[in-house]
Design a protein around this motif. Structure first.
Motif, PDB file in Angstrom:
ATOM      1  N   MET A  73      33.848  38.305  48.416  1.00  0.00           N
ATOM      2  CA  MET A  73      34.775  38.886  49.392  1.00  0.00           C
ATOM      3  C   MET A  73      34.922  40.377  49.106  1.00  0.00           C
ATOM      4  N   ARG A  74      34.997  41.163  50.180  1.00  0.00           N
ATOM      5  CA  ARG A  74      34.965  42.609  50.020  1.00  0.00           C
ATOM      6  C   ARG A  74      36.353  43.206  49.812  1.00  0.00           C
ATOM      7  N   ASP A  75      37.365  42.637  50.473  1.00  0.00           N
ATOM      8  CA  ASP A  75      38.678  43.275  50.505  1.00  0.00           C
ATOM      9  C   ASP A  75      39.744  42.210  50.286  1.00  0.00           C
ATOM     10  N   LEU A  76      41.006  42.561  50.529  1.00  0.00           N
ATOM     11  CA  LEU A  76      42.108  41.627  50.357  1.00  0.00           C
ATOM     12  C   LEU A  76      41.849  40.328  51.105  1.00  0.00           C
ATOM     13  N   HIS A  77      42.095  39.201  50.440  1.00  0.00           N
ATOM     14  CA  HIS A  77      41.834  37.915  51.067  1.00  0.00           C
ATOM     15  C   HIS A  77      42.767  36.858  50.494  1.00  0.00           C
ATOM     16  N   GLY A  78      42.839  35.738  51.184  1.00  0.00           N
ATOM     17  CA  GLY A  78      43.677  34.627  50.744  1.00  0.00           C
ATOM     18  C   GLY A  78      43.971  33.697  51.895  1.00  0.00           C
ATOM     19  N   LEU A  79      44.469  32.523  51.567  1.00  0.00           N
ATOM     20  CA  LEU A  79      44.933  31.560  52.559  1.00  0.00           C
ATOM     21  C   LEU A  79      46.363  31.189  52.230  1.00  0.00           C
ATOM     22  N   PRO A  80      47.233  31.100  53.221  1.00  0.00           N
ATOM     23  CA  PRO A  80      48.637  30.766  52.940  1.00  0.00           C
ATOM     24  C   PRO A  80      48.752  29.476  52.140  1.00  0.00           C
ATOM     25  N   GLY A  81      49.362  29.574  50.984  1.00  0.00           N
ATOM     26  CA  GLY A  81      49.632  28.387  50.181  1.00  0.00           C
ATOM     27  C   GLY A  81      48.572  28.044  49.165  1.00  0.00           C
ATOM     28  N   ILE A  82      47.350  28.566  49.292  1.00  0.00           N
ATOM     29  CA  ILE A  82      46.314  28.305  48.293  1.00  0.00           C
ATOM     30  C   ILE A  82      46.225  29.544  47.409  1.00  0.00           C
ATOM     31  N   GLY A  83      47.019  29.532  46.343  1.00  0.00           N
ATOM     32  CA  GLY A  83      47.067  30.682  45.468  1.00  0.00           C
ATOM     33  C   GLY A  83      47.794  31.852  46.118  1.00  0.00           C
ATOM     34  N   THR A  84      47.571  33.024  45.598  1.00  0.00           N
ATOM     35  CA  THR A  84      48.201  34.231  46.093  1.00  0.00           C
ATOM     36  C   THR A  84      47.154  35.115  46.748  1.00  0.00           C
ATOM     37  N   LEU A  85      47.616  36.168  47.402  1.00  0.00           N
ATOM     38  CA  LEU A  85      46.704  37.147  47.959  1.00  0.00           C
ATOM     39  C   LEU A  85      45.914  37.788  46.818  1.00  0.00           C
ATOM     40  N   VAL A  86      44.625  38.007  47.049  1.00  0.00           N
ATOM     41  CA  VAL A  86      43.737  38.526  46.001  1.00  0.00           C
ATOM     42  C   VAL A  86      42.983  39.720  46.550  1.00  0.00           C
ATOM     43  N   ASP A  87      42.829  40.752  45.715  1.00  0.00           N
ATOM     44  CA  ASP A  87      42.050  41.916  46.130  1.00  0.00           C
ATOM     45  C   ASP A  87      40.566  41.554  46.137  1.00  0.00           C
ATOM     46  N   GLY A  88      39.780  42.343  46.866  1.00  0.00           N
ATOM     47  CA  GLY A  88      38.358  42.062  46.963  1.00  0.00           C
ATOM     48  C   GLY A  88      37.576  42.577  45.775  1.00  0.00           C
ATOM     49  N   TYR A  89      36.241  42.437  45.859  1.00  0.00           N
ATOM     50  CA  TYR A  89      35.374  42.765  44.717  1.00  0.00           C
ATOM     51  C   TYR A  89      34.456  43.951  44.989  1.00  0.00           C
TER      52      TYR A  89
END
Length: 469
Positions: A73-89
């Motif tokens: 994943m390039r940038d901020l990503h995540g799904l509501p409820g599955i972990g937290t928001l994560v920055d990209g790589y």
């Protein structure tokens, strides 16, 4: 221009859960939109959920549905409820390429061109064992090509730089898939070696907006079950000892077979001595000081998360407690402990400077003066609804000289820096309004508004959207 530090080995970046873009059998990207397009990506993913839900009793196999990984994943990503928001790589890969003699394969390069910086993507739905097998195939191919490209590279080995669940994939590769013979070092950022309570909360409470089907998807993921705490984390009655999730019957949303298999997965890794026999060095990096769910009380089939275990606040990165991210191999404590939250570890400035110790044989190079960093405990929501106030609290530990007089700033995106209100005793508060729908980085700084200490990530959901399922 800063000279690049020499790296003779091949560096492989392994993302965490949700950290790889996925395509379906027709080649359509079904999980990949990030950054400003994340909300649209979540809606698009919702239409793809039925096709991505896994069949029961899959084990460590691929379901044969044609889904394949495209890249990190390039940038901020995540799904509501599955972990937290994560920055990209992308930011991490670009930083590695610009500061070390590391090279990715470019779009104009031949498919077999040698490269020593690899972004490894995998199908994060599946068992970590399956993903480790795919990692073994990729490393064998890429390392062989790199070693054969020049005589001085013949003895090159792999250095695995892993975020979150990616560290479990890497450890399985090293300990069980032959990777120990060609791996020099495994650097892990917030890897839940003993699991994360967040994963169990997602399974029990359900995830995502109603009607999207994310709960059914999540509850069938072998990977998510392998992230459930592998330590006694549940309080079932006052005064009773803590119990493992697999020992508690009646927890909704958990698959007993998957929990049992996850326990065997962790046990096998704990008992393996393969990495040690080949001299593989594990370098666990743990975010610290952030409020982190560590145990939970079981009440009527629901879980109430607690920040303590046996009355002690172990702390962590907001998602993975320190007792989990530091527990690997012969390591008794983390190699490095930045005060950072889970989703931003890979882009933490101080941590990146520390990476020089483990990536290059070059002696340390003076890289200019650095302001003294002040550790911060930051408590802020991972998600709010558009129109709500984003309330960020920061605390300067009392052992810091002048802790009650430290100026703390918060900057959302490209907006102006806001000074937090000093509540006394080292406690500060900011109430940010007007954040538009979408993901945001909120940079928290001390001393002056330009010195970033850590980054909080928040997803502002569109008003009118429902949570839960």
């Amino acid at each position: 221009m800063t000279s690049r530090s020499r790296v003779d080995d091949m560096v492989v970046v392994v993302p965490g859960i949700l950290g790889s873009r996925l395509a379906d059998a027709e080649g359509r990207e079904v999980w990949g939109l990030s950054g400003p397009a994340l909300l649209r990506g979540i809606r698009t993913f919702g239409r793809s959920v039925k096709g991505l839900t896994l069949p029961p009793d899959l084990g460590d196999e691929h379901p044969g549905d044609g889904v394949r990984p495209l890249g990190p994943m390039r940038d901020l990503h995540g799904l509501p409820g599955i972990g937290t928001l994560v920055d990209g790589y992308d930011g991490l890969l670009e930083w590695l390429e610009s500061h070390f003699t590391l090279r990715r394969r470019g779009e104009r390069d031949a498919a077999d061109a040698p490269a020593n910086l690899i972004g490894f993507a995998y199908d994060w739905r599946l068992s970590c064992r399956h993903s480790a097998d795919r990692l073994a195939e990729r490393v064998d191919e890429e390392l062989g090509r790199w070693r054969g490209s020049a005589p001085e590279r013949a003895e090159a080995r792999g250095v695995l730089l892993c975020h979150s669940m990616g560290g479990l994939v890497a450890r399985q590769y090293v300990e069980r898939c032959g990777g120990a013979e060609v791996t020099r070092r495994v650097i892990t950022l917030g890897t839940p070696y003993r699991g994360s309570l967040d994963a169990l909360l997602s399974l029990v409470d359900g995830v995502g907006p109603a009607g999207m089907g994310l709960t059914a998807l999540a509850r069938g993921l072998p990977s998510l079950h392998q992230l459930v705490p592998d330590y006694a984390a549940l309080i079932t009655a006052p005064g009773e000892p803590l119990r493992h999730a697999r020992e508690v019957t009646g927890l909704p949303g958990t698959d007993a077979a998957l929990l049992g298999d996850a326990a065997r997965f962790h046990e096998t890794l704990r008992e393996s001595g393969t990495g040690a026999a080949y001299g593989v060095e594990y370098v666990p990096i743990s975010g610290v000081l952030q409020p982190t769910p560590t145990t939970a009380e079981v009440r009527g089939g629901k879980l109430t998360a607690l920040l303590t275990i046996d009355g002690t606040d172990e702390g962590g990165d907001g998602r993975v407690p320190r007792l989990s991210s530091a527990h690997v191999g012969a390591a008794r404590r983390p190699a490095y402990t930045p005060w950072e939250r889970h989703g931003s570890l890979q882009n933490n400035t101080a941590l990146r400077q520390a990476l020089y110790n483990w990536l290059t044989p070059d002696p340390p190079v003076h890289r200019g003066p650095q302001d003294a960093e002040v550790p911060l405990v930051v408590d802020a929501p991972d998600a709010i609804v558009e129109g709500e106030v984003y309330e960020l609290r920061a605390t300067v530990p009392p052992d810091i000289p002048g802790h009650d007089r430290v100026a703390v700033f918060a900057t959302a995106g490209n907006g102006p820096a806001r000074t937090l209100n000093n509540l006394g005793g080292g406690r500060c508060l900011a109430r940010l309004t007007g954040l538009p729908a979408g993901p945001h980085r909120v940079r928290v700084s001390t001393g002056n508004a330009g010195h970033v200490v850590m980054t909080a990530l928040v997803l502002v959901q569109e008003s009118g959207s429902d949570d839960g399922e």
